[in-house]
Design an enzyme around this catalytic site. Structure first.
Site, PDB file in Angstrom:
ATOM      1  N   HIS A  67       0.860  -1.200   0.000  1.00 13.29           N
ATOM      2  CA  HIS A  67       0.000   0.000   0.000  1.00 13.29           C
ATOM      3  C   HIS A  67       0.884   1.234   0.000  1.00 13.29           C
ATOM      4  CE1 HIS A  67      -3.171   2.817   1.205  1.00 13.29           C
ATOM      5  NE2 HIS A  67      -3.999   1.891   0.753  1.00 13.29           N
ATOM      6  N   ASP A 124      -8.066  -5.100  -0.477  1.00 15.18           N
ATOM      7  CA  ASP A 124      -8.502  -5.926  -1.611  1.00 15.18           C
ATOM      8  C   ASP A 124      -8.212  -7.405  -1.424  1.00 15.18           C
ATOM      9  OD1 ASP A 124      -7.487  -3.095  -3.249  1.00 15.18           O
ATOM     10  OD2 ASP A 124      -9.522  -3.886  -3.436  1.00 15.18           O
TER      11      ASP A 124
HETATM   12  C1  SDX Z   1      -6.072   0.310  -3.038  1.00 12.60           C
HETATM   13  O1  SDX Z   1      -4.264   4.741  -1.935  1.00 12.60           O
HETATM   14  C2  SDX Z   1      -5.238   4.106  -1.392  1.00 12.60           C
HETATM   15  O2  SDX Z   1      -5.707   4.430  -0.312  1.00 12.60           O
HETATM   16  C3  SDX Z   1      -5.801   2.979  -2.198  1.00 12.60           C
HETATM   17  C4  SDX Z   1      -6.849   2.131  -1.508  1.00 12.60           C
HETATM   18  C5  SDX Z   1      -8.113   2.895  -1.281  1.00 12.60           C
HETATM   19  O3  SDX Z   1      -8.871   2.504  -0.381  1.00 12.60           O
HETATM   20  O4  SDX Z   1      -8.386   3.821  -2.081  1.00 12.60           O
HETATM   21  O5  SDX Z   1      -6.359   1.655  -0.270  1.00 12.60           O
HETATM   22  C6  SDX Z   1      -7.234   0.928  -2.372  1.00 12.60           C
HETATM   23  O6  SDX Z   1      -5.762   0.692  -4.133  1.00 12.60           O
HETATM   24  C7  SDX Z   1      -5.261  -0.714  -2.294  1.00 12.60           C
HETATM   25  C8  SDX Z   1      -4.043  -1.210  -3.124  1.00 12.60           C
HETATM   26  C9  SDX Z   1      -4.559  -2.221  -4.134  1.00 12.60           C
HETATM   27  N1  SDX Z   1      -3.493  -2.609  -5.057  1.00 12.60           N
HETATM   28  C10 SDX Z   1      -2.917  -3.805  -5.010  1.00 12.60           C
HETATM   29  O7  SDX Z   1      -3.128  -4.638  -4.135  1.00 12.60           O
HETATM   30  C11 SDX Z   1      -1.955  -4.076  -6.147  1.00 12.60           C
HETATM   31  C12 SDX Z   1      -0.686  -4.702  -5.581  1.00 12.60           C
HETATM   32  N2  SDX Z   1      -0.009  -3.691  -4.774  1.00 12.60           N
HETATM   33  C13 SDX Z   1       1.086  -2.968  -5.465  1.00 12.60           C
HETATM   34  O8  SDX Z   1       0.789  -2.663  -6.809  1.00 12.60           O
HETATM   35  C14 SDX Z   1       1.581  -1.817  -4.605  1.00 12.60           C
HETATM   36  O9  SDX Z   1       1.684  -2.249  -3.314  1.00 12.60           O
HETATM   37  C15 SDX Z   1       0.848  -0.492  -4.608  1.00 12.60           C
HETATM   38  C16 SDX Z   1       0.599   0.011  -5.969  1.00 12.60           C
HETATM   39  C17 SDX Z   1      -0.438  -0.607  -3.864  1.00 12.60           C
HETATM   40  C18 SDX Z   1       1.769   0.468  -3.906  1.00 12.60           C
HETATM   41  O10 SDX Z   1       2.961   0.440  -4.658  1.00 12.60           O
HETATM   42  P1  SDX Z   1       4.203   1.292  -4.205  1.00 12.60           P
HETATM   43  O11 SDX Z   1       3.799   2.696  -4.002  1.00 12.60           O
HETATM   44  O12 SDX Z   1       5.347   1.016  -5.129  1.00 12.60           O
HETATM   45  O13 SDX Z   1       4.501   0.632  -2.780  1.00 12.60           O
HETATM   46  P2  SDX Z   1       5.772   0.874  -1.968  1.00 12.60           P
HETATM   47  O14 SDX Z   1       6.481   2.133  -2.367  1.00 12.60           O
HETATM   48  O15 SDX Z   1       5.405   0.688  -0.537  1.00 12.60           O
HETATM   49  O16 SDX Z   1       6.716  -0.369  -2.421  1.00 12.60           O
HETATM   50  C19 SDX Z   1       7.847  -0.649  -1.650  1.00 12.60           C
HETATM   51  C20 SDX Z   1       8.562  -1.767  -2.363  1.00 12.60           C
HETATM   52  C21 SDX Z   1       8.812  -1.472  -3.851  1.00 12.60           C
HETATM   53  O17 SDX Z   1      10.004  -2.147  -4.182  1.00 12.60           O
HETATM   54  P3  SDX Z   1      11.391  -1.269  -4.219  1.00 12.60           P
HETATM   55  O18 SDX Z   1      11.175  -0.185  -5.245  1.00 12.60           O
HETATM   56  O19 SDX Z   1      11.567  -0.719  -2.800  1.00 12.60           O
HETATM   57  O20 SDX Z   1      12.443  -2.279  -4.633  1.00 12.60           O
HETATM   58  O21 SDX Z   1       7.760  -2.959  -2.325  1.00 12.60           O
HETATM   59  C22 SDX Z   1       7.476  -3.388  -3.661  1.00 12.60           C
HETATM   60  C23 SDX Z   1       7.672  -2.173  -4.545  1.00 12.60           C
HETATM   61  O22 SDX Z   1       8.032  -2.597  -5.846  1.00 12.60           O
HETATM   62  N3  SDX Z   1       6.073  -3.815  -3.662  1.00 12.60           N
HETATM   63  C24 SDX Z   1       5.670  -5.038  -3.961  1.00 12.60           C
HETATM   64  C25 SDX Z   1       4.271  -5.012  -3.809  1.00 12.60           C
HETATM   65  N4  SDX Z   1       3.884  -3.794  -3.425  1.00 12.60           N
HETATM   66  C26 SDX Z   1       5.014  -3.058  -3.340  1.00 12.60           C
HETATM   67  N5  SDX Z   1       6.335  -6.164  -4.351  1.00 12.60           N
HETATM   68  C27 SDX Z   1       5.573  -7.260  -4.577  1.00 12.60           C
HETATM   69  N6  SDX Z   1       4.229  -7.308  -4.452  1.00 12.60           N
HETATM   70  C28 SDX Z   1       3.548  -6.206  -4.064  1.00 12.60           C
HETATM   71  N7  SDX Z   1       2.229  -6.250  -3.940  1.00 12.60           N
END
Ligand code: SDX
Length: 394
Positions: free
Chosen positions: A270, A328
């Site tokens: 998130h 989700d």
């Molecule tokens: C919602 O914003 C909101 O409030 C949204 C929401 C709402 O109520 O409106 O809460 C609803 O959208 C929830 C999120 C739903 N999406 C997913 O579940 C899709 C899977 N999640 C990822 O796509 C991701 O976690 C995001 C898009 C939600 C956030 O991505 P970020 O901003 O890149 O997360 P981060 O900066 O905390 O990531 C830190 C690290 C990164 O790697 P590095 O660049 O540090 O090497 O963790 C990795 C990311 O690549 N990472 C993941 C991951 N989520 C983050 N790796 C594997 N699997 C994942 N799910």
């Protein structure tokens, strides 16, 4: 010699905002609406009461609740002419495509609630959007499966009415299960608002130009559809069905950690929560209750999801990156058990989030300091260079 450089325009960004509606502490995993914790609202309140709270800032008294409920119920029907609008879509259209189109078209039918400067028109637009989303969502579903539309009923609660319009057929009596209605209502509460997420920011930016509320909510629906945002609930189910068995979990976790692999563990991670999403905790419990009620308490998908969560939360990569289940991760399991196809999952998210979008849009419109949104950029393109006619460009 031209080269890339960065240029900071210096003006204050209008990309961020102040709001009194929702508070999130991502490190502690806290979510509050107008000061009330989401766990308490999910346990003790109901969706329409939470709608009132988000819109007005206070929980309603009995008279306020009665009048609000009457206003919403009064607006649940859709202009009959919109049936023809639905019939223009292909039967196999994704329900989110239909919802996006139909909600944007509401401004073509309800001209008396598009003047954003008029407080009464704003209030009517709020009520129309909250009231009509269940009708539109159920119609999008009915249209995609070739069943007749079912009109709303005024003797049912908000969640009961939605389940009735979605699952009833003219050929037989449909009794709404109180457990399903309670689960549906709770899912709506948990998705109602979430501070400045991508779709809410989209609604605020669209609204800051003075666009009508229906067009702004359609923009929010478009943004929510993405798999990184609201589309994740549909993606989680597809991912669980692709994993299929707990023996395959390590393979998918390895893919989620591989930077060269676009696969992400859907329903995990998130932008703000670096702890367990409090909504996911409530949904995890709800999943048990709904499946128990359906006699599916050992649903293989729920068992697989719980095993996946357990292994991921012990994995050093996920621990170090602070990746936890989000809203989700479990919602889709409940929705599938309730009989919804995965294509309807994000539609339900949009239905519930409409009150959050509308409350945030209203807060922005009513802010006397409000200006048109203009997020900043850091320019990193070319410095000035002279034009070269085509015959000199080799
Ligand atoms: C919602 O914003 C909101 O409030 C949204 C929401 C709402 O109520 O409106 O809460 C609803 O959208 C929830 C999120 C739903 N999406 C997913 O579940 C899709 C899977 N999640 C990822 O796509 C991701 O976690 C995001 C898009 C939600 C956030 O991505 P970020 O901003 O890149 O997360 P981060 O900066 O905390 O990531 C830190 C690290 C990164 O790697 P590095 O660049 O540090 O090497 O963790 C990795 C990311 O690549 N990472 C993941 C991951 N989520 C983050 N790796 C594997 N699997 C994942 N799910």
């Amino acid at each position: 010699e031209t080269g890339m450089f960065t240029y900071d325009p210096g003006f204050t960004s209008t990309g961020s905002c102040e709001s009194a509606i929702t508070y999130i502490d991502g490190d502690q995993g806290v979510l509050m609406h107008r000061g009330y914790k989401i766990e308490e609202l999910a346990e003790q309140s109901n969706f329409l009461e939470v709608c009132y709270l988000l819109l007005h800032g206070e929980l309603p008294d009995k008279a306020q609740m009665k009048s609000f409920e009457k206003n919403i119920t009064y607006h649940t029907m859709l202009h009959e002419q919109m049936m023809y609008f639905f019939r223009g879509f292909r039967r196999d259209s994704h329900p989110m495509a239909i919802m996006c189109g139909v909600v944007g078209a509401l401004s073509a039918f309800y001209h008396d609630s598009t003047d954003i400067r008029d407080p009464h028109q704003r209030m009517v637009a709020q009520h129309r959007l909250i009231a009509k989303m269940p009708t539109i969502a159920s119609m999008a579903f009915k249209y995609s499966i070739g069943q007749p539309f079912v009109y709303p009923r005024n003797d049912l609660s908000y969640a009961e009415n939605f389940l009735y319009m979605t699952f009833a057929v003219p050929a037989e009596e449909y009794k709404v299960s109180p457990v399903m209605a309670r689960a549906m209502d709770r899912i709506f509460i948990l998705h109602a608002d979430h501070e400045q997420n991508a779709s809410t920011s989209t609604v605020r930016i669209a609204g800051s130009s003075g666009a009508n509320p229906f067009a702004c909510i359609a923009a929010g629906i478009a943004s929510l559809w993405g798999p990184a945002h609201g589309g994740a609930n549909e993606a989680v189910l597809n991912m669980l069905m692709e994993i299929g068995h707990k023996d395959k979990i390590p393979e998918f976790l390895a893919r989620a950690k591989d930077k060269d692999d676009p696969f992400r563990l859907m329903g995990f991670g998130h932008r703000v929560y670096k702890n367990y999403d409090p909504r996911a905790k409530v949904l995890r419990q709800s999943a048990y209750e709904v499946l128990e009620e359906l006699g599916d308490s050992n649903d293989p998908l729920l068992e697989l999801a719980m095993e996946l969560e357990k292994i991921a939360l012990e994995d050093p990569y996920f621990v170090e990156k602070k990746l936890f289940p989000n809203v989700d991760f479990y919602s889709g399991i409940i929705l599938k058990a309730m009989g919804f196809p995965t294509s309807m999952f994000t539609v339900l998210f949009a239905l519930a989030r409409t009150v959050g979008w509308v409350a945030q849009w209203t807060e922005m419109i009513e802010d006397p300091q409000q200006k048109i949104s203009r997020p900043r950029q850091l320019y990193k393109g070319y410095t000035e260079r002279a034009y070269k006619p085509l015959d000199q460009r080799g």
